[in-house]
Design a protein around this motif. Structure first.
Motif, PDB file in Angstrom:
ATOM      1  N   GLY A 158      98.496  61.421  26.941  1.00  0.00           N
ATOM      2  CA  GLY A 158      98.694  59.985  27.062  1.00  0.00           C
ATOM      3  C   GLY A 158      97.502  59.247  26.496  1.00  0.00           C
ATOM      4  N   ASP A 159      96.908  58.383  27.312  1.00  0.00           N
ATOM      5  CA  ASP A 159      95.730  57.625  26.873  1.00  0.00           C
ATOM      6  C   ASP A 159      94.419  58.378  27.117  1.00  0.00           C
ATOM      7  OD1 ASP A 159      97.323  55.507  26.079  1.00  0.00           O
ATOM      8  OD2 ASP A 159      97.214  54.514  28.040  1.00  0.00           O
ATOM      9  N   GLU A 160      94.496  59.537  27.751  1.00  0.00           N
ATOM     10  CA  GLU A 160      93.287  60.311  28.057  1.00  0.00           C
ATOM     11  C   GLU A 160      92.855  61.128  26.843  1.00  0.00           C
ATOM     12  OE1 GLU A 160      93.237  62.155  32.222  1.00  0.00           O
ATOM     13  OE2 GLU A 160      95.373  61.927  31.809  1.00  0.00           O
ATOM     14  N   LYS A 161      91.553  61.110  26.550  1.00  0.00           N
ATOM     15  CA  LYS A 161      90.996  61.898  25.454  1.00  0.00           C
ATOM     16  C   LYS A 161      89.656  62.490  25.900  1.00  0.00           C
ATOM     17  CE  LYS A 161      91.070  58.418  22.538  1.00  0.00           C
ATOM     18  NZ  LYS A 161      90.914  57.586  21.311  1.00  0.00           N
ATOM     19  N   TYR A 162      89.512  63.796  25.725  1.00  0.00           N
ATOM     20  CA  TYR A 162      88.271  64.478  26.065  1.00  0.00           C
ATOM     21  C   TYR A 162      87.928  65.475  24.964  1.00  0.00           C
ATOM     22  CZ  TYR A 162      89.815  62.735  30.617  1.00  0.00           C
ATOM     23  OH  TYR A 162      90.265  61.925  31.624  1.00  0.00           O
ATOM     24  N   VAL A 163      86.647  65.816  24.861  1.00  0.00           N
ATOM     25  CA  VAL A 163      86.210  66.838  23.919  1.00  0.00           C
ATOM     26  C   VAL A 163      85.690  68.037  24.694  1.00  0.00           C
ATOM     27  CG1 VAL A 163      84.560  67.412  22.093  1.00  0.00           C
ATOM     28  CG2 VAL A 163      85.651  65.162  22.113  1.00  0.00           C
ATOM     29  N   PHE A 164      86.181  69.233  24.338  1.00  0.00           N
ATOM     30  CA  PHE A 164      85.725  70.492  24.925  1.00  0.00           C
ATOM     31  C   PHE A 164      85.053  71.315  23.822  1.00  0.00           C
ATOM     32  CE2 PHE A 164      89.026  71.245  28.605  1.00  0.00           C
ATOM     33  CZ  PHE A 164      88.739  69.995  29.133  1.00  0.00           C
ATOM     34  N   ALA A 165      83.866  71.872  24.098  1.00  0.00           N
ATOM     35  CA  ALA A 165      83.189  72.708  23.098  1.00  0.00           C
ATOM     36  C   ALA A 165      82.206  73.666  23.798  1.00  0.00           C
ATOM     37  CB  ALA A 165      82.440  71.833  22.095  1.00  0.00           C
ATOM     38  N   ASP A 166      81.822  74.729  23.219  1.00  0.00           N
ATOM     39  CA  ASP A 166      82.379  75.378  22.055  1.00  0.00           C
ATOM     40  C   ASP A 166      83.492  76.301  22.540  1.00  0.00           C
ATOM     41  OD1 ASP A 166      82.890  76.847  19.746  1.00  0.00           O
ATOM     42  OD2 ASP A 166      80.872  77.635  19.534  1.00  0.00           O
ATOM     43  N   CYS A 167      84.654  76.138  21.955  1.00  0.00           N
ATOM     44  CA  CYS A 167      85.815  76.918  22.379  1.00  0.00           C
ATOM     45  C   CYS A 167      86.291  77.873  21.292  1.00  0.00           C
ATOM     46  CB  CYS A 167      86.964  75.981  22.749  1.00  0.00           C
ATOM     47  SG  CYS A 167      86.562  74.772  24.006  1.00  0.00           S
ATOM     48  N   ALA A 168      85.500  78.046  20.218  1.00  0.00           N
ATOM     49  CA  ALA A 168      86.032  78.785  19.075  1.00  0.00           C
ATOM     50  C   ALA A 168      85.062  79.714  18.357  1.00  0.00           C
ATOM     51  CB  ALA A 168      86.589  77.792  18.052  1.00  0.00           C
ATOM     52  N   ILE A 169      83.761  79.481  18.425  1.00  0.00           N
ATOM     53  CA  ILE A 169      82.866  80.200  17.509  1.00  0.00           C
ATOM     54  C   ILE A 169      81.798  81.051  18.201  1.00  0.00           C
ATOM     55  CG2 ILE A 169      81.237  79.956  15.591  1.00  0.00           C
ATOM     56  CD1 ILE A 169      84.011  79.135  14.775  1.00  0.00           C
ATOM     57  N   ASN A 170      80.921  80.434  19.004  1.00  0.00           N
ATOM     58  CA  ASN A 170      79.712  81.110  19.507  1.00  0.00           C
ATOM     59  C   ASN A 170      79.960  81.786  20.852  1.00  0.00           C
ATOM     60  OD1 ASN A 170      77.603  80.156  17.457  1.00  0.00           O
ATOM     61  ND2 ASN A 170      78.576  78.238  18.069  1.00  0.00           N
ATOM     62  N   ILE A 171      79.852  83.087  20.875  1.00  0.00           N
ATOM     63  CA  ILE A 171      80.198  83.859  22.079  1.00  0.00           C
ATOM     64  C   ILE A 171      79.203  83.612  23.205  1.00  0.00           C
ATOM     65  CG2 ILE A 171      80.522  86.181  23.018  1.00  0.00           C
ATOM     66  CD1 ILE A 171      81.512  87.031  20.236  1.00  0.00           C
ATOM     67  N   GLU A 172      77.913  83.783  22.922  1.00  0.00           N
ATOM     68  CA  GLU A 172      76.884  83.594  23.949  1.00  0.00           C
ATOM     69  C   GLU A 172      75.801  82.654  23.415  1.00  0.00           C
ATOM     70  OE1 GLU A 172      75.326  87.267  25.413  1.00  0.00           O
ATOM     71  OE2 GLU A 172      77.266  88.063  25.975  1.00  0.00           O
ATOM     72  N   PRO A 173      76.059  81.347  23.403  1.00  0.00           N
ATOM     73  CA  PRO A 173      75.071  80.408  22.867  1.00  0.00           C
ATOM     74  C   PRO A 173      73.799  80.369  23.709  1.00  0.00           C
ATOM     75  CG  PRO A 173      76.859  79.236  23.970  1.00  0.00           C
ATOM     76  CD  PRO A 173      77.273  80.670  23.911  1.00  0.00           C
ATOM     77  N   ASP A 174      72.655  80.308  23.024  1.00  0.00           N
ATOM     78  CA  ASP A 174      71.396  80.138  23.756  1.00  0.00           C
ATOM     79  C   ASP A 174      71.146  78.645  23.973  1.00  0.00           C
ATOM     80  OD1 ASP A 174      70.389  79.095  21.343  1.00  0.00           O
ATOM     81  OD2 ASP A 174      69.359  80.950  20.802  1.00  0.00           O
ATOM     82  N   SER A 175      69.992  78.305  24.517  1.00  0.00           N
ATOM     83  CA  SER A 175      69.714  76.903  24.854  1.00  0.00           C
ATOM     84  C   SER A 175      69.734  76.004  23.635  1.00  0.00           C
ATOM     85  CB  SER A 175      68.357  76.799  25.550  1.00  0.00           C
ATOM     86  OG  SER A 175      68.374  77.486  26.780  1.00  0.00           O
ATOM     87  N   GLN A 176      69.163  76.491  22.533  1.00  0.00           N
ATOM     88  CA  GLN A 176      69.154  75.721  21.287  1.00  0.00           C
ATOM     89  C   GLN A 176      70.569  75.491  20.790  1.00  0.00           C
ATOM     90  OE1 GLN A 176      66.373  74.483  19.694  1.00  0.00           O
ATOM     91  NE2 GLN A 176      67.655  73.519  18.135  1.00  0.00           N
ATOM     92  N   ASP A 177      71.379  76.559  20.846  1.00  0.00           N
ATOM     93  CA  ASP A 177      72.780  76.452  20.410  1.00  0.00           C
ATOM     94  C   ASP A 177      73.535  75.422  21.251  1.00  0.00           C
ATOM     95  OD1 ASP A 177      72.268  78.542  18.624  1.00  0.00           O
ATOM     96  OD2 ASP A 177      73.019  80.076  20.001  1.00  0.00           O
ATOM     97  N   LEU A 178      73.365  75.492  22.563  1.00  0.00           N
ATOM     98  CA  LEU A 178      74.077  74.578  23.462  1.00  0.00           C
ATOM     99  C   LEU A 178      73.671  73.121  23.206  1.00  0.00           C
ATOM    100  CD1 LEU A 178      73.927  76.584  26.818  1.00  0.00           C
ATOM    101  CD2 LEU A 178      75.975  76.074  25.483  1.00  0.00           C
ATOM    102  N   ALA A 179      72.391  72.923  22.917  1.00  0.00           N
ATOM    103  CA  ALA A 179      71.920  71.566  22.615  1.00  0.00           C
ATOM    104  C   ALA A 179      72.568  71.047  21.329  1.00  0.00           C
ATOM    105  CB  ALA A 179      70.399  71.569  22.480  1.00  0.00           C
ATOM    106  N   GLU A 180      72.625  71.898  20.315  1.00  0.00           N
ATOM    107  CA  GLU A 180      73.273  71.513  19.058  1.00  0.00           C
ATOM    108  C   GLU A 180      74.753  71.204  19.286  1.00  0.00           C
ATOM    109  OE1 GLU A 180      72.661  74.616  16.256  1.00  0.00           O
ATOM    110  OE2 GLU A 180      70.487  74.313  16.119  1.00  0.00           O
ATOM    111  N   ILE A 181      75.407  72.042  20.074  1.00  0.00           N
ATOM    112  CA  ILE A 181      76.831  71.833  20.376  1.00  0.00           C
ATOM    113  C   ILE A 181      77.027  70.488  21.068  1.00  0.00           C
ATOM    114  CG2 ILE A 181      78.762  72.667  21.785  1.00  0.00           C
ATOM    115  CD1 ILE A 181      77.591  75.548  21.282  1.00  0.00           C
ATOM    116  N   ALA A 182      76.128  70.156  21.983  1.00  0.00           N
ATOM    117  CA  ALA A 182      76.232  68.884  22.707  1.00  0.00           C
ATOM    118  C   ALA A 182      76.125  67.694  21.753  1.00  0.00           C
ATOM    119  CB  ALA A 182      75.140  68.801  23.777  1.00  0.00           C
TER     120      ALA A 182
END
Length: 322
Positions: A158-182
Protein backbone atom coordinates in the motif's frame (compact mmCIF):
# COMPACT_ATOMS: atom_id res chain seq x y z
CA UNK A 1 3.28 -0.24 -6.19
CA UNK A 2 1.84 1.19 -9.40
CA UNK A 3 1.98 4.73 -7.98
CA UNK A 4 5.59 4.19 -6.90
CA UNK A 5 6.67 3.24 -10.42
CA UNK A 6 4.49 5.86 -12.06
CA UNK A 7 6.43 8.58 -10.24
CA UNK A 8 9.76 6.96 -11.04
CA UNK A 9 8.84 6.48 -14.71
CA UNK A 10 7.89 10.13 -15.09
CA UNK A 11 11.28 11.14 -13.74
CA UNK A 12 13.18 8.65 -15.91
CA UNK A 13 11.25 9.39 -19.12
CA UNK A 14 12.52 12.96 -19.21
CA UNK A 15 16.17 11.90 -18.98
CA UNK A 16 16.63 9.73 -22.12
CA UNK A 17 18.53 6.95 -20.36
CA UNK A 18 19.64 3.73 -22.06
CA UNK A 19 19.77 0.35 -20.34
CA UNK A 20 21.62 -2.65 -21.75
CA UNK A 21 20.12 -6.15 -21.54
CA UNK A 22 22.78 -8.85 -22.13
CA UNK A 23 20.10 -11.57 -22.36
CA UNK A 24 18.62 -10.21 -25.56
CA UNK A 25 16.95 -13.40 -26.77
CA UNK A 26 14.99 -14.15 -23.60
CA UNK A 27 11.22 -13.73 -24.07
CA UNK A 28 10.77 -11.86 -20.77
CA UNK A 29 13.53 -9.42 -21.69
CA UNK A 30 12.12 -8.91 -25.18
CA UNK A 31 8.61 -8.27 -23.82
CA UNK A 32 9.80 -5.72 -21.28
CA UNK A 33 12.17 -4.04 -23.75
CA UNK A 34 9.41 -3.64 -26.33
CA UNK A 35 7.17 -1.99 -23.72
CA UNK A 36 9.95 0.31 -22.47
CA UNK A 37 10.75 1.42 -26.01
CA UNK A 38 7.11 1.86 -27.06
CA UNK A 39 6.34 4.09 -24.08
CA UNK A 40 9.68 5.94 -24.46
CA UNK A 41 10.54 5.39 -20.81
CA UNK A 42 14.13 4.58 -21.81
CA UNK A 43 16.13 3.13 -24.71
CA UNK A 44 16.65 -0.64 -24.36
CA UNK A 45 19.87 -2.06 -25.82
CA UNK A 46 19.53 -5.77 -26.58
CA UNK A 47 22.68 -7.89 -26.94
CA UNK A 48 22.93 -10.99 -29.10
CA UNK A 49 22.64 -12.25 -32.63
CA UNK A 50 20.40 -9.77 -34.47
CA UNK A 51 18.59 -12.40 -36.55
CA UNK A 52 17.93 -14.59 -33.52
CA UNK A 53 16.67 -11.64 -31.46
CA UNK A 54 14.22 -10.64 -34.20
CA UNK A 55 13.06 -14.24 -34.64
CA UNK A 56 12.50 -14.66 -30.89
CA UNK A 57 10.65 -11.33 -30.73
CA UNK A 58 8.38 -12.38 -33.58
CA UNK A 59 7.77 -15.70 -31.87
CA UNK A 60 6.86 -13.87 -28.64
CA UNK A 61 4.60 -11.49 -30.56
CA UNK A 62 6.45 -8.33 -29.54
CA UNK A 63 7.90 -5.44 -31.53
CA UNK A 64 11.55 -4.61 -30.87
CA UNK A 65 11.99 -2.32 -33.88
CA UNK A 66 12.43 0.69 -31.58
CA UNK A 67 15.10 -1.05 -29.49
CA UNK A 68 18.81 -0.85 -30.22
CA UNK A 69 20.31 -4.25 -31.02
CA UNK A 70 24.05 -4.94 -30.80
CA UNK A 71 25.82 -8.18 -31.68
CA UNK A 72 29.17 -8.30 -29.85
CA UNK A 73 30.60 -10.33 -32.72
CA UNK A 74 30.26 -7.46 -35.21
CA UNK A 75 30.51 -4.41 -32.93
CA UNK A 76 32.29 -1.63 -34.83
CA UNK A 77 34.20 -0.44 -31.73
CA UNK A 78 35.22 -3.89 -30.52
CA UNK A 79 38.96 -3.17 -30.86
CA UNK A 80 38.59 -0.01 -28.78
CA UNK A 81 36.61 -1.98 -26.19
CA UNK A 82 39.36 -4.61 -26.02
CA UNK A 83 42.00 -1.92 -25.52
CA UNK A 84 39.91 -0.19 -22.85
CA UNK A 85 39.27 -3.47 -21.04
CA UNK A 86 42.98 -4.39 -20.95
CA UNK A 87 43.78 -0.95 -19.56
CA UNK A 88 41.02 -1.21 -16.95
CA UNK A 89 42.16 -4.64 -15.78
CA UNK A 90 45.71 -3.32 -15.30
CA UNK A 91 47.71 -6.33 -16.42
CA UNK A 92 45.20 -8.97 -15.32
CA UNK A 93 44.08 -9.64 -18.91
CA UNK A 94 46.02 -9.71 -22.19
CA UNK A 95 44.62 -8.50 -25.50
CA UNK A 96 43.95 -12.12 -26.47
CA UNK A 97 42.17 -12.73 -23.13
CA UNK A 98 40.04 -9.63 -23.64
CA UNK A 99 38.98 -10.65 -27.14
CA UNK A 100 37.54 -13.87 -25.71
CA UNK A 101 36.13 -12.42 -22.50
CA UNK A 102 34.26 -9.61 -24.25
CA UNK A 103 32.28 -12.06 -26.37
CA UNK A 104 30.50 -12.87 -23.10
CA UNK A 105 27.39 -10.66 -23.16
CA UNK A 106 27.62 -9.69 -19.49
CA UNK A 107 31.20 -8.48 -19.86
CA UNK A 108 30.38 -6.79 -23.17
CA UNK A 109 27.33 -5.06 -21.69
CA UNK A 110 29.25 -3.94 -18.62
CA UNK A 111 31.91 -2.42 -20.89
CA UNK A 112 29.20 -0.49 -22.76
CA UNK A 113 28.21 1.04 -19.42
CA UNK A 114 31.83 1.75 -18.49
CA UNK A 115 32.45 3.39 -21.88
CA UNK A 116 29.34 5.60 -21.43
CA UNK A 117 27.48 3.93 -24.30
CA UNK A 118 24.77 2.80 -21.88
CA UNK A 119 23.63 4.22 -18.55
CA UNK A 120 23.08 0.94 -16.74
CA UNK A 121 22.73 -2.83 -17.09
CA UNK A 122 20.06 -5.36 -16.14
CA UNK A 123 20.84 -9.09 -16.29
CA UNK A 124 20.13 -12.30 -14.36
CA UNK A 125 17.01 -13.68 -16.09
CA UNK A 126 19.21 -16.52 -17.34
CA UNK A 127 22.56 -15.92 -15.65
CA UNK A 128 23.53 -16.33 -12.01
CA UNK A 129 24.08 -13.39 -9.67
CA UNK A 130 27.83 -14.05 -9.85
CA UNK A 131 27.76 -13.84 -13.66
CA UNK A 132 26.06 -10.45 -13.42
CA UNK A 133 28.01 -8.95 -10.52
CA UNK A 134 31.55 -10.18 -11.30
CA UNK A 135 32.03 -8.05 -14.46
CA UNK A 136 30.62 -5.03 -12.63
CA UNK A 137 33.09 -5.41 -9.78
CA UNK A 138 36.01 -5.90 -12.18
CA UNK A 139 35.14 -3.08 -14.59
CA UNK A 140 32.78 -0.52 -13.08
CA UNK A 141 33.98 -1.10 -9.51
CA UNK A 142 32.66 0.36 -6.28
CA UNK A 143 32.43 4.06 -5.48
CA UNK A 144 35.20 5.81 -3.58
CA UNK A 145 34.89 4.98 0.10
CA UNK A 146 32.90 1.79 -0.58
CA UNK A 147 34.70 -1.55 -0.44
CA UNK A 148 31.82 -3.84 -1.36
CA UNK A 149 28.56 -3.75 -3.21
CA UNK A 150 25.40 -4.78 -1.36
CA UNK A 151 21.83 -5.70 -2.22
CA UNK A 152 18.73 -3.92 -0.88
CA UNK A 153 15.05 -4.73 -1.23
CA UNK A 154 12.37 -2.06 -1.15
CA UNK A 155 9.40 -3.57 0.66
CA UNK A 156 6.08 -2.09 -0.45
CA UNK A 157 2.56 -2.62 0.91
CA UNK A 158 0.00 0.00 0.00
CA UNK A 159 1.44 3.34 1.09
CA UNK A 160 4.11 1.68 3.26
CA UNK A 161 7.69 1.63 1.94
CA UNK A 162 10.76 0.28 3.72
CA UNK A 163 14.31 -0.64 2.73
CA UNK A 164 15.89 -3.91 3.90
CA UNK A 165 19.64 -4.57 3.40
CA UNK A 166 21.87 -6.47 2.86
CA UNK A 167 19.64 -9.28 1.67
CA UNK A 168 21.60 -10.46 -1.37
CA UNK A 169 25.39 -10.19 -1.37
CA UNK A 170 27.53 -10.11 1.82
CA UNK A 171 27.31 -13.24 3.96
CA UNK A 172 29.13 -12.01 7.09
CA UNK A 173 29.63 -8.23 6.86
CA UNK A 174 32.12 -6.68 9.26
CA UNK A 175 31.63 -3.30 10.93
CA UNK A 176 32.99 -1.37 7.95
CA UNK A 177 30.74 -3.32 5.59
CA UNK A 178 27.66 -2.69 7.74
CA UNK A 179 28.42 1.03 7.87
CA UNK A 180 28.73 1.17 4.08
CA UNK A 181 25.47 -0.77 3.72
CA UNK A 182 23.74 1.71 6.03
CA UNK A 183 24.91 4.78 4.08
CA UNK A 184 24.17 3.27 0.67
CA UNK A 185 20.76 1.98 1.80
CA UNK A 186 19.85 5.51 2.85
CA UNK A 187 20.70 6.64 -0.70
CA UNK A 188 18.50 3.88 -2.10
CA UNK A 189 15.66 4.98 0.17
CA UNK A 190 15.85 8.52 -1.20
CA UNK A 191 15.64 7.13 -4.73
CA UNK A 192 12.24 5.70 -3.81
CA UNK A 193 10.99 8.86 -2.12
CA UNK A 194 11.72 7.65 1.41
CA UNK A 195 13.24 10.09 3.92
CA UNK A 196 15.72 7.63 5.48
CA UNK A 197 15.69 6.79 9.17
CA UNK A 198 18.19 3.96 9.54
CA UNK A 199 18.09 1.24 12.19
CA UNK A 200 21.08 -1.05 12.76
CA UNK A 201 19.50 -4.35 13.75
CA UNK A 202 20.69 -7.02 16.16
CA UNK A 203 19.30 -9.42 18.76
CA UNK A 204 20.10 -6.76 21.37
CA UNK A 205 18.75 -3.27 22.03
CA UNK A 206 21.17 -0.66 23.35
CA UNK A 207 23.38 -3.10 25.21
CA UNK A 208 20.71 -5.46 26.52
CA UNK A 209 23.06 -8.26 25.42
CA UNK A 210 26.77 -8.17 24.69
CA UNK A 211 28.70 -10.34 22.27
CA UNK A 212 31.07 -10.02 19.36
CA UNK A 213 28.01 -9.84 17.09
CA UNK A 214 26.38 -6.94 18.95
CA UNK A 215 29.66 -5.05 19.31
CA UNK A 216 30.18 -5.30 15.55
CA UNK A 217 26.86 -3.49 15.04
CA UNK A 218 27.69 -0.84 17.65
CA UNK A 219 31.02 -0.17 15.93
CA UNK A 220 29.29 -0.03 12.54
CA UNK A 221 26.94 2.65 13.86
CA UNK A 222 29.85 4.91 14.78
CA UNK A 223 31.57 4.39 11.41
CA UNK A 224 28.33 5.18 9.55
CA UNK A 225 27.93 8.42 11.53
CA UNK A 226 31.48 9.42 10.56
CA UNK A 227 30.80 8.62 6.91
CA UNK A 228 27.62 10.69 6.84
CA UNK A 229 27.14 12.93 9.90
CA UNK A 230 23.76 14.14 8.62
CA UNK A 231 22.32 10.62 8.50
CA UNK A 232 19.46 9.86 10.90
CA UNK A 233 20.68 6.53 12.26
CA UNK A 234 20.76 4.62 15.54
CA UNK A 235 21.22 1.15 17.00
CA UNK A 236 21.77 -1.47 17.98
CA UNK A 237 18.06 -2.41 17.96
CA UNK A 238 15.96 -5.49 18.01
CA UNK A 239 13.42 -5.15 15.21
CA UNK A 240 10.49 -4.41 17.51
CA UNK A 241 12.37 -1.57 19.21
CA UNK A 242 13.18 -0.08 15.78
CA UNK A 243 9.63 -0.38 14.49
CA UNK A 244 7.13 -0.14 17.35
CA UNK A 245 7.02 3.20 19.24
CA UNK A 246 5.70 1.69 22.47
CA UNK A 247 8.52 -0.87 22.52
CA UNK A 248 11.12 1.78 21.73
CA UNK A 249 9.85 3.91 24.62
CA UNK A 250 10.52 1.01 27.02
CA UNK A 251 13.69 -0.48 25.56
CA UNK A 252 15.44 2.62 24.17
CA UNK A 253 13.86 5.76 25.67
CA UNK A 254 16.80 8.02 24.77
CA UNK A 255 17.33 6.73 21.23
CA UNK A 256 17.27 8.95 18.14
CA UNK A 257 14.74 6.57 16.58
CA UNK A 258 11.54 5.92 18.50
CA UNK A 259 9.94 3.09 16.59
CA UNK A 260 9.93 5.13 13.37
CA UNK A 261 12.76 3.52 11.37
CA UNK A 262 12.16 2.88 7.67
CA UNK A 263 15.59 1.57 6.60
CA UNK A 264 16.68 -1.65 8.29
CA UNK A 265 20.28 -2.88 8.15
CA UNK A 266 20.51 -6.55 9.06
CA UNK A 267 23.66 -7.90 10.79
CA UNK A 268 24.14 -10.75 8.30
CA UNK A 269 22.94 -12.00 4.95
CA UNK A 270 21.25 -14.89 6.73
CA UNK A 271 19.13 -12.51 8.84
CA UNK A 272 18.39 -10.15 5.95
CA UNK A 273 17.37 -12.82 3.49
CA UNK A 274 15.09 -14.53 6.01
CA UNK A 275 13.68 -11.19 7.14
CA UNK A 276 12.62 -9.92 3.74
CA UNK A 277 11.07 -13.26 2.78
CA UNK A 278 9.03 -13.35 6.00
CA UNK A 279 7.75 -9.82 5.29
CA UNK A 280 6.99 -10.85 1.71
CA UNK A 281 5.20 -14.12 2.46
CA UNK A 282 3.54 -13.46 5.83
CA UNK A 283 3.23 -9.69 5.71
CA UNK A 284 2.18 -9.62 2.03
CA UNK A 285 4.75 -6.96 1.13
CA UNK A 286 5.97 -6.75 -2.44
CA UNK A 287 9.76 -7.05 -2.58
CA UNK A 288 11.38 -4.82 -5.21
CA UNK A 289 14.97 -5.80 -5.93
CA UNK A 290 17.60 -6.65 -5.15
CA UNK A 291 18.86 -3.18 -5.98
CA UNK A 292 22.66 -3.34 -6.08
CA UNK A 293 24.30 -0.52 -4.13
CA UNK A 294 27.74 1.05 -4.02
CA UNK A 295 28.82 0.75 -7.67
CA UNK A 296 30.08 3.69 -9.72
CA UNK A 297 27.34 3.01 -12.29
CA UNK A 298 24.17 0.96 -11.88
CA UNK A 299 24.09 -2.77 -12.58
CA UNK A 300 21.15 -4.80 -11.30
CA UNK A 301 20.46 -8.50 -11.01
CA UNK A 302 17.17 -10.20 -11.85
CA UNK A 303 15.92 -13.41 -10.33
CA UNK A 304 15.93 -16.31 -12.78
CA UNK A 305 12.29 -16.78 -11.83
CA UNK A 306 11.40 -13.22 -12.90
CA UNK A 307 8.61 -12.22 -15.25
CA UNK A 308 8.46 -9.43 -17.84
CA UNK A 309 7.00 -7.00 -15.29
CA UNK A 310 9.96 -7.60 -12.97
CA UNK A 311 12.33 -6.85 -15.86
CA UNK A 312 10.43 -3.66 -16.72
CA UNK A 313 10.43 -2.44 -13.12
CA UNK A 314 14.11 -3.18 -12.50
CA UNK A 315 15.05 -1.40 -15.72
CA UNK A 316 13.17 1.70 -14.52
CA UNK A 317 14.96 1.51 -11.16
CA UNK A 318 18.31 1.16 -12.90
CA UNK A 319 17.62 4.19 -15.07
CA UNK A 320 16.59 6.14 -11.95
CA UNK A 321 19.89 5.19 -10.26
CA UNK A 322 21.72 6.51 -13.31
Amino acid sequence: MSELFKQMQEKVSSQSKSIVFPEGTDERILTAASQLAATKVLMPILLGDKVEIKQQAQKAGVDVSQCKIIDPKDFAQFDLMVETFVERRKGKATKEDAEKILLDENYFGTMLVYMNQADGLVSGAVHSTADTVRPALQIIKTKEGVKKTSGAFVMVRGDEKYVFADCAINIEPDSQDLAEIAVESANTAQLFGIDPRVAMLSFSTKGSAKSDETERVVEALQIAKEKNPSLVIDGEFQFDAAFVPSVAAKKAPGAVLQGDANVFVFPSLEAGNIGYKIAQRLGEFEAVGPVLQGLNKPVNDLSRGCNAEDVYNLAVITAAQA
